[in-house]
Design a protein around this motif. Sequence first.
Motif, mmCIF file in Angstrom:
data_model
loop_
_atom_site.group_PDB
_atom_site.id
_atom_site.type_symbol
_atom_site.label_atom_id
_atom_site.label_comp_id
_atom_site.label_asym_id
_atom_site.label_seq_id
_atom_site.Cartn_x
_atom_site.Cartn_y
_atom_site.Cartn_z
ATOM 1 N N LEU A 73 3.312 1.475 6.432
ATOM 2 C CA LEU A 73 4.161 0.531 6.922
ATOM 3 C C LEU A 73 4.083 -0.851 6.601
ATOM 4 C CD1 LEU A 73 5.029 2.069 10.369
ATOM 5 C CD2 LEU A 73 6.319 2.535 8.394
ATOM 6 N N VAL A 74 5.080 -1.520 5.937
ATOM 7 C CA VAL A 74 4.944 -2.924 5.492
ATOM 8 C C VAL A 74 5.946 -3.874 6.286
ATOM 9 C CG1 VAL A 74 4.932 -4.547 3.761
ATOM 10 C CG2 VAL A 74 4.238 -2.263 3.480
ATOM 11 N N ILE A 75 5.680 -4.954 6.668
ATOM 12 C CA ILE A 75 6.408 -5.843 7.443
ATOM 13 C C ILE A 75 6.511 -6.888 6.569
ATOM 14 C CG2 ILE A 75 7.345 -6.850 9.535
ATOM 15 C CD1 ILE A 75 5.327 -5.056 10.987
ATOM 16 N N VAL A 90 2.507 -12.881 14.942
ATOM 17 C CA VAL A 90 2.470 -11.920 13.611
ATOM 18 C C VAL A 90 1.422 -10.721 14.207
ATOM 19 C CG1 VAL A 90 1.478 -11.869 11.523
ATOM 20 C CG2 VAL A 90 2.638 -13.972 12.122
ATOM 21 N N LEU A 91 0.537 -11.149 15.016
ATOM 22 C CA LEU A 91 -0.604 -9.992 15.294
ATOM 23 C C LEU A 91 0.217 -9.106 16.073
ATOM 24 C CD1 LEU A 91 -3.378 -8.880 15.022
ATOM 25 C CD2 LEU A 91 -4.202 -10.605 16.848
ATOM 26 N N PHE A 92 0.908 -9.542 17.051
ATOM 27 C CA PHE A 92 1.493 -8.773 18.118
ATOM 28 C C PHE A 92 2.562 -7.743 17.374
ATOM 29 C CE2 PHE A 92 5.321 -7.816 20.605
ATOM 30 C CZ PHE A 92 4.659 -7.130 21.638
ATOM 31 N N ASN A 93 3.429 -8.220 16.379
ATOM 32 C CA ASN A 93 4.073 -7.496 15.706
ATOM 33 C C ASN A 93 3.449 -6.331 14.962
ATOM 34 O OD1 ASN A 93 6.626 -8.758 16.704
ATOM 35 N ND2 ASN A 93 6.640 -10.116 14.941
ATOM 36 N N ALA A 94 2.502 -6.871 14.319
ATOM 37 C CA ALA A 94 1.772 -5.768 13.635
ATOM 38 C C ALA A 94 1.057 -4.640 14.346
ATOM 39 C CB ALA A 94 0.636 -6.409 12.793
ATOM 40 N N PHE A 100 3.802 2.061 17.796
ATOM 41 C CA PHE A 100 5.036 2.562 18.149
ATOM 42 C C PHE A 100 5.258 3.835 16.986
ATOM 43 C CE2 PHE A 100 7.428 -0.556 20.752
ATOM 44 C CZ PHE A 100 6.405 -0.879 21.676
ATOM 45 N N GLN A 101 4.228 3.987 16.130
ATOM 46 C CA GLN A 101 4.367 5.219 14.982
ATOM 47 C C GLN A 101 4.693 6.439 15.845
ATOM 48 O OE1 GLN A 101 2.387 5.021 11.405
ATOM 49 N NE2 GLN A 101 1.239 3.406 12.282
ATOM 50 N N LYS A 112 -0.573 5.873 10.419
ATOM 51 C CA LYS A 112 -0.638 5.207 9.195
ATOM 52 C C LYS A 112 -0.691 3.778 9.207
ATOM 53 C CE LYS A 112 0.537 9.210 7.444
ATOM 54 N NZ LYS A 112 -0.551 10.002 6.374
ATOM 55 N N PRO A 113 -1.544 3.412 8.110
ATOM 56 C CA PRO A 113 -1.689 1.835 7.994
ATOM 57 C C PRO A 113 -0.410 0.917 8.071
ATOM 58 C CG PRO A 113 -2.893 2.997 6.265
ATOM 59 C CD PRO A 113 -1.871 4.028 6.887
ATOM 60 N N VAL A 114 -0.570 -0.407 8.749
ATOM 61 C CA VAL A 114 0.318 -1.242 8.639
ATOM 62 C C VAL A 114 -0.058 -2.424 8.011
ATOM 63 C CG1 VAL A 114 1.820 -3.012 10.162
ATOM 64 C CG2 VAL A 114 1.277 -0.551 10.857
ATOM 65 N N ILE A 115 0.565 -3.033 6.956
ATOM 66 C CA ILE A 115 0.512 -4.229 6.298
ATOM 67 C C ILE A 115 1.727 -5.367 6.822
ATOM 68 C CG2 ILE A 115 0.418 -5.549 4.264
ATOM 69 C CD1 ILE A 115 -0.543 -2.901 2.953
ATOM 70 N N ALA A 116 1.137 -6.524 7.239
ATOM 71 C CA ALA A 116 2.155 -7.707 7.526
ATOM 72 C C ALA A 116 1.779 -8.498 6.577
ATOM 73 C CB ALA A 116 1.691 -8.040 9.226
ATOM 74 N N LEU A 117 3.065 -8.519 5.929
ATOM 75 C CA LEU A 117 3.051 -9.933 4.868
ATOM 76 C C LEU A 117 4.012 -10.955 5.517
ATOM 77 C CD1 LEU A 117 2.731 -11.012 2.109
ATOM 78 C CD2 LEU A 117 4.733 -9.662 1.327
#
Length: 303
Positions: A73-75, A90-94, A100-101, A112-117
């Motif tokens: 997932l990418v934000i 930013v950390l909270f949203n990631a 929540f997956q 699954k991995p999460v990338i916060a851009l």
Amino acid sequence: MRFINPKTDYAFKKIFGSAESKDILISFLNALIYDGNPTIEDLEIINPNLPPKVEGLKDTYLDVKAKLKDGTLVIIEMQVLNVQSFGKRVLFNAAKTYAFQLQKGEGYRMLKPVIALTLTDFEMFANRHDFTSRFVYREVSDGSVYPENDIELVFVELPKFTKELPQLETITDKWIYFIKSARSLASIPENMDNIPELQRAFEIANQANLTPTELEDLERREMFIYDQQGAVALGREEGREQGLQEGRQEGRLEGKKEGRLEGKKEEQRIIAEKLLTVLDDEAIAATTGLSLEVVRELREKMN
């Protein structure tokens, strides 16, 4: 030819998060996350809809979310104001996206991995010269990566990117330049029109393709952002000066510490007063560090 500002919420999602933006977003993410390598072959844009009109235009950032072919997932977030505790948000949203997956009864192996851009229109890391930063979990003493390193934070600080058009070399350079400078361009630069996805992004950003209603809404959003930035900058400057004066007056002998604290509080109050006409109470509290109760009291006095 004029282009809309990709740093505004409506424009950002229209370019990168709408139903026809899939190839554009793939190119953009490969450039900013994977150094231009074609790592991402396919993705699904989650909720590919433009943001609705919001009374007061309180939001100054926007999430575009996508799921890659492998489930990652990418934000993607564009932030124009350096509000208090933004890094924590930013950390909270990631972390929230990661947690929540899972549905009820599902095991942790399903995560699954999460990338916060995150792209910022301000400097977040004063001690770093590079305009991109990547953060993952590492062991403190030897720097080894945590085995289940499923959350990665990637930051792009636009003010630190200072290349001009003739200096653009990589696709990463060109995408960042597009985000930062498209609003000031009168045509698609020659050294950028050889990338189909970038050319398509310019076409979507062309004001000629928008309705008068869309243009009016965009102008209101852009002006609101400028007002916020100006109010925060002015409030901080005046508040800092008056706060220092208060601190000096109160900060003699054993009262120095109390004077500094009082000066800081006065600075926060002055900043809050400057923002009362452009932000709601919650946003002012987040920006200044004052409690919501104090902000509401200031608003009552103003009224």
